[in-house]
Design an enzyme around this catalytic site. Structure first.
Site, short mmCIF file in Angstrom:
data_model
loop_
_atom_site.label_atom_id
_atom_site.label_comp_id
_atom_site.label_asym_id
_atom_site.label_seq_id
_atom_site.Cartn_x
_atom_site.Cartn_y
_atom_site.Cartn_z
N CYS A 19 0.82 -9.25 -17.66
CA CYS A 19 0.23 -10.07 -16.71
C CYS A 19 0.07 -11.21 -17.04
O CYS A 19 1.10 -12.72 -17.42
CB CYS A 19 -0.76 -9.21 -16.41
SG CYS A 19 -1.48 -9.68 -14.44
N ILE B 51 -2.59 -6.48 -10.93
CA ILE B 51 -3.93 -6.91 -10.52
C ILE B 51 -3.72 -8.88 -10.81
O ILE B 51 -3.61 -9.24 -12.02
CB ILE B 51 -4.97 -6.62 -11.48
CG1 ILE B 51 -5.22 -5.51 -12.00
CG2 ILE B 51 -6.10 -7.15 -11.73
CD1 ILE B 51 -5.62 -4.89 -13.42
N ARG B 52 -3.93 -9.39 -9.94
CA ARG B 52 -3.21 -11.05 -10.11
C ARG B 52 -2.16 -11.22 -10.41
O ARG B 52 -2.42 -12.14 -11.33
CB ARG B 52 -4.61 -11.38 -10.30
CG ARG B 52 -5.91 -11.16 -9.16
CD ARG B 52 -7.30 -12.52 -9.16
NE ARG B 52 -7.42 -12.81 -10.93
CZ ARG B 52 -7.15 -13.08 -11.61
NH1 ARG B 52 -6.91 -14.46 -11.51
NH2 ARG B 52 -8.24 -12.71 -12.25
N HIS C 183 0.26 -4.19 -15.64
CA HIS C 183 -0.58 -3.77 -16.43
C HIS C 183 -0.05 -1.40 -17.05
O HIS C 183 -0.66 -0.97 -17.32
CB HIS C 183 -1.53 -3.49 -16.36
CG HIS C 183 -2.20 -5.13 -16.20
ND1 HIS C 183 -2.57 -5.28 -17.49
CD2 HIS C 183 -2.64 -5.55 -14.81
CE1 HIS C 183 -3.00 -6.22 -17.14
NE2 HIS C 183 -3.23 -6.68 -15.62
N GLU D 78 -0.72 -0.60 -20.24
CA GLU D 78 -1.25 0.37 -20.83
C GLU D 78 -3.04 0.32 -20.21
O GLU D 78 -3.41 0.92 -20.84
CB GLU D 78 -2.21 -1.65 -21.72
CG GLU D 78 -2.84 -2.22 -21.21
CD GLU D 78 -2.22 -3.14 -20.05
OE1 GLU D 78 -0.71 -2.85 -19.77
OE2 GLU D 78 -2.72 -4.45 -19.27
#
Ligand code: GLN
Length: 198
Positions: free
Chosen positions: A81, A139-140, A176, A178
């Protein structure tokens, strides 16, 4: 085989999540904030967070240029990201004065999926990793708008938007892994670290 010593750039963002995945995979993890810490690692993960903040802090901490030098020397780096944004040669919709480390021959567009409350999760096929589809949290996140001749697409959404890219020892994802117990990207990164160390 010797335990790989890898870094997580620990200026801002979801450092702990990456540290956990890498530790679970058997790596020794150094949280990198200084040039000396960078010198101690054979690979680096750049976490998600806010790329403009990571950029500013990396310059304040005098670690931006050393990271760029290591990237040029072939150090394996995995960015998620904001970390992908930091690896991109070109960043669209950056804030004024924002810089990236670069290295990946791609152009990324920040916040391409909208605001925080437009975050979403989906399943993505990543043939190179083998096994089941990857559960991906956005996320964005950025979208990879253009992939140059030196980089290659690792994964795209069903509508064709590119969300994972690789080039030599560099790897970047818009999402992501993770955060979902997904370890295959980190394994891929650790394989590059092991190869590079040979
Ligand atoms: N929008 C953030 C940025 O521009 C990235 C968001 C993330 O890393 N989850 O850096």
């Amino acid at each position: 085989m010797a335990t790989p010593v890898v870094g997580v750039l620990a200026l801002q963002g979801d450092v702990r999540e990456h540290q956990q995945v890498l530790t679970d995979l058997g790596a020794e993890v150094v949280l990198v904030r200084t040039q000396a810490q960078l010198e101690a690692v054979s690979g680096l993960v750049i976490p998600g967070g806010e790329s403009s903040v990571i950029d500013k802090l990396s310059r304040i901490f005098d670690i931006a240029q050393p990271i760029q030098d290591r990237i040029a020397a072939g150090m394996p780096v995995f960015g998620t990201c904001a970390g992908l944004i930091m690896l991109a040669d070109t960043v669209v919709d950056a804030i004024r004065g924002q810089q990236s480390f670069g290295g990946l021959d791609v152009s990324v567009r920040r916040n391409a999926f909208g605001s925080q409350n437009q975050s979403f999760e989906t399943q993505i096929e990543v043939p190179e990793l083998g096994g089941p589809a990857v559960h991906a949290t956005f996320i964005r996140g950025p979208v990879v708008d253009a992939v140059g001749s030196r980089a290659r697409v690792m994964a795209a959404l069903p509508d064709g938007r590119v969300v994972a890219v690789a080039q030599g020892n560099l790897l970047g994802t818009s999402f992501h892994p993770e955060m979902n117990g997904e370890t295959r990207f980190h394994r891929y990164f650790l394989d590059r670290v092991a190869e590079h160390a040979d």
